[in-house]
Design an enzyme around this catalytic site. Structure first.
Site, PDB file in Angstrom:
ATOM      1  NE  ARG A  37       2.735 -12.154  -3.758  1.00 32.66           N
ATOM      2  CZ  ARG A  37       2.313 -11.272  -4.643  1.00 32.66           C
ATOM      3  NH1 ARG A  37       2.778 -11.299  -5.883  1.00 32.66           N
ATOM      4  NH2 ARG A  37       1.433 -10.367  -4.306  1.00 32.66           N
ATOM      5  CE  LYS A 198      -0.448   7.730  -7.485  1.00 35.14           C
ATOM      6  NZ  LYS A 198      -1.239   7.397  -8.593  1.00 35.14           N
ATOM      7  N   GLY A 351       2.642  -5.615   0.005  1.00 34.25           N
ATOM      8  CA  GLY A 351       3.269  -4.577  -0.809  1.00 34.25           C
ATOM      9  C   GLY A 351       4.580  -4.072  -0.231  1.00 34.25           C
ATOM     10  N   GLY A 374      -2.361  -5.559  -3.886  1.00 34.87           N
ATOM     11  CA  GLY A 374      -3.701  -5.109  -4.278  1.00 34.87           C
ATOM     12  C   GLY A 374      -4.802  -5.936  -3.633  1.00 34.87           C
TER      13      GLY A 374
HETATM   14  P1  ADP Z   1       2.204  -0.391  -0.222  1.00 33.14           P
HETATM   15  O1  ADP Z   1       2.841  -1.102  -1.399  1.00 33.14           O
HETATM   16  O2  ADP Z   1       2.777  -0.880   1.075  1.00 33.14           O
HETATM   17  O3  ADP Z   1       0.711  -0.450  -0.288  1.00 33.14           O
HETATM   18  P2  ADP Z   1       2.430   2.158  -1.596  1.00 33.14           P
HETATM   19  O4  ADP Z   1       2.704   1.421  -2.862  1.00 33.14           O
HETATM   20  O5  ADP Z   1       1.176   2.926  -1.483  1.00 33.14           O
HETATM   21  O6  ADP Z   1       2.591   1.151  -0.331  1.00 33.14           O
HETATM   22  O7  ADP Z   1       3.586   3.206  -1.339  1.00 33.14           O
HETATM   23  C1  ADP Z   1       4.910   2.836  -1.205  1.00 33.14           C
HETATM   24  C2  ADP Z   1       5.814   3.827  -1.874  1.00 33.14           C
HETATM   25  O8  ADP Z   1       5.573   5.123  -1.378  1.00 33.14           O
HETATM   26  C3  ADP Z   1       7.272   3.511  -1.578  1.00 33.14           C
HETATM   27  O9  ADP Z   1       7.964   3.429  -2.799  1.00 33.14           O
HETATM   28  C4  ADP Z   1       7.734   4.711  -0.752  1.00 33.14           C
HETATM   29  O10 ADP Z   1       9.056   5.067  -0.987  1.00 33.14           O
HETATM   30  C5  ADP Z   1       6.807   5.795  -1.230  1.00 33.14           C
HETATM   31  N1  ADP Z   1       6.713   6.904  -0.282  1.00 33.14           N
HETATM   32  C6  ADP Z   1       6.210   6.902   0.969  1.00 33.14           C
HETATM   33  N2  ADP Z   1       6.313   8.108   1.532  1.00 33.14           N
HETATM   34  C7  ADP Z   1       6.903   8.906   0.621  1.00 33.14           C
HETATM   35  C8  ADP Z   1       7.271  10.283   0.590  1.00 33.14           C
HETATM   36  N3  ADP Z   1       7.069  11.070   1.649  1.00 33.14           N
HETATM   37  N4  ADP Z   1       7.812  10.773  -0.542  1.00 33.14           N
HETATM   38  C9  ADP Z   1       8.004   9.983  -1.604  1.00 33.14           C
HETATM   39  N5  ADP Z   1       7.697   8.681  -1.641  1.00 33.14           N
HETATM   40  C10 ADP Z   1       7.148   8.147  -0.553  1.00 33.14           C
HETATM   41  C1  3PG Z   2       0.416  -8.886  -7.281  1.00 30.28           C
HETATM   42  O1  3PG Z   2       1.649  -8.930  -7.339  1.00 30.28           O
HETATM   43  O2  3PG Z   2      -0.194  -7.966  -6.701  1.00 30.28           O
HETATM   44  C2  3PG Z   2      -0.360 -10.035  -7.855  1.00 30.28           C
HETATM   45  O3  3PG Z   2       0.477 -11.077  -8.239  1.00 30.28           O
HETATM   46  C3  3PG Z   2      -1.254  -9.583  -8.991  1.00 30.28           C
HETATM   47  O4  3PG Z   2      -0.506  -9.133 -10.082  1.00 30.28           O
HETATM   48  P1  3PG Z   2      -1.184  -8.148 -11.139  1.00 30.28           P
HETATM   49  O5  3PG Z   2      -1.340  -6.817 -10.445  1.00 30.28           O
HETATM   50  O6  3PG Z   2      -0.250  -8.103 -12.306  1.00 30.28           O
HETATM   51  O7  3PG Z   2      -2.543  -8.723 -11.507  1.00 30.28           O
HETATM   52 MG    MG Z   3       3.211  -0.548  -3.442  1.00 32.89          MG
END
Ligand code: ADP
Ligand code: 3PG
Ligand code: MG
Length: 394
Positions: A37, A198, A351, A374
């Site tokens: 970033r 989820k 993410g 997000g």
């Molecule tokens: P992103 O940040 O890329 O949008 P998410 O935050 O929705 O993705 O999900 C990522 C998390 O989901 C990771 O910590 C990963 O380990 C977890 N995850 C993915 N598949 C599984 C699974 N089958 N069981 C448990 N955790 C899982």
């Molecule tokens: C992020 O890491 O997704 C951004 O920096 C926003 O952070 P926040 O979810 O704490 O608003």
């Molecule tokens: Mg995530």
């Protein structure tokens, strides 16, 4: 993009307030574990420096909830920036206090000041107009380049635009161009891969993408909610029982629209949530009680890789399994490699998926890796982002 950028405004000799997203992952001692970033903000900063602007940078870091807390200081960011720019970055010890006043009042062209963590003031997240006005008073021009925070309507991401000419930086421009083009004008076949934890986190994205893609590939923990909705047992896998109807609706909608919705046909299950747990691969219809699904299985990986061979545009958000554990990273890693070797336009929606690619050291093989978590999800959902809406139209 239909918003003005730094190139559409005369920055020479002007004080420019630049909102960045320096919210980077850190170790407990403050060490930055992924500086992407910060690196992504350099184009805009360098452009401003080359054009003799006086640069005032600001960002949040973490969620200090309106209190000055040392562990949330931007000191590590200032150090990293200084290293990357090869130039002094003066860190103000406050955000809108006397030190910020002093450092920003007599700036020379080409000088850089970084304000302390914006979220040391609750007024930042409250989008307080007085706080925004105070920030604005330091500068002549406002540049928003904080794509990762563009989905927040905070004082520094949106409020401040009411008091200064407001334009975007190059990072926001690049993010919008890449993701916007993929959505509006994709080379087809257009395939989206959605994984992660989820269904409920991604429902908006799934629905929006069903309007755009040719194929939607599902992986990660959210697959088990789909299996359950078909009437199969999922053992101890993550499953949202209140989303079963929703999963059915999604499957029906894909069918009605003639979109290929692909779900895993097998899954790698483990006994316990630990890296070296006993594990095996089973059919999606045969997950035993007491076991938990942690990754997509071998057959699924083959099927998905095959599908991706034809793709011309791919958008990917969310790991396909519990990729933090090596044993359950096979799905995520194999799909990542397939995409890295593909000629398609490949876009990663930030993410944990971006972190997985970073871990593998193949980030440079993708067309675009969003700096937004997000924010990129909301953009893919088709939502308007306040940090972009507030900027001047072209
Ligand atoms: P992103 O940040 O890329 O949008 P998410 O935050 O929705 O993705 O999900 C990522 C998390 O989901 C990771 O910590 C990963 O380990 C977890 N995850 C993915 N598949 C599984 C699974 N089958 N069981 C448990 N955790 C899982
Ligand atoms: C992020 O890491 O997704 C951004 O920096 C926003 O952070 P926040 O979810 O704490 O608003
Ligand atoms: Mg995530």
């Amino acid at each position: 993009m239909n918003k003005k950028t730094v190139k559409d405004i005369d920055v020479r000799g002007k004080k420019v307030l630049v909102r960045c997203d320096f919210n980077v992952p850190q170790r407990e001692d403050g060490t930055i574990t992924d500086n992407r970033r910060i690196v992504s903000a350099l184009d805009t900063i360098n452009y401003l420096l080359e054009n003799n602007a006086k640069v005032i940078l600001c960002s949040h870091l973490g969620r200090p909830k309106g209190e000055f807390k040392k562990e949330f200081s931007l000191k590590p960011i200032a150090d990293e920036l200084q290293k990357l720019l090869g130039k002094e970055v003066k860190l103000s010890s406050d955000v809108i206090g006397p030190d910020a006043e002093k450092l920003t009042s007599n700036m020379k062209e080409g000088e850089i000041v970084l304000l302390e963590n914006l979220r040391f003031h609750r007024e930042e997240t409250d989008n307080d107009p007085e706080f925004a006005k105070k920030l604005a008073s330091f500068a002549d021009i406002y540049v928003n380049d904080a794509f990762g925070t563009a989905h927040r309507a905070h004082a520094s991401t949106a409020g401040v635009a009411a008091y200064l000419p407001a334009v975007s930086g190059f990072l926001i421009e690049k993010e919008i161009n890449f993701m916007g083009n993929a959505l509006e004008n994709p080379k087809r076949p257009f395939v989206a891969i959605l994984g992660g934890k989820k269904v409920s986190d991604k429902i908006g994205v799934i629905e929006a993408l069903l309007e755009k893609v040719d194929t939607l590939i599902i992986g990660g923990a959210m697959a088990y909610t789909f299996f359950k909705s078909m009437g199969y047992g999922v053992g101890d896998s993550i499953c949202e029982l209140d989303k079963l109807d929703l999963a059915k609706e999604i499957m029906q909608k894909a069918k009605d629209k003639g979109i290929k919705l692909m779900l895993p046909v097998d899954t790698h299950v483990g006994k316990e949530f630990k890296p070296d747990t006993e594990s095996k691969i089973v059919k999606y219809t045969e997950i035993p009680d007491g076991w938990e699904g942690f990754d997509i299985g071998t057959e699924t990986i083959k099927m998905y890789v095959e599908e991706l061979k034809n793709a011309k545009t791919v958008v990917w958000n969310g790991p396909l399994g519990l990729s933090e554990f090596e044993k359950f990273a096979t799905g995520t890693d194999t799909i990542a490699k397939a995409l890295a070797d593909s000629d398609a336009i490949t876009i990663i929606g930030g993410g944990d998926s971006a972190a997985a690619i970073e871990r593998m050291g193949i980030s440079n093989k993708f067309s675009h890796i969003s700096t937004g978590g997000g924010a990129s999800l909301e953009f893919l959902e088709g939502k308007k982002l306040p940090g972009i809406e507030c900027l001047l139209d072209k």
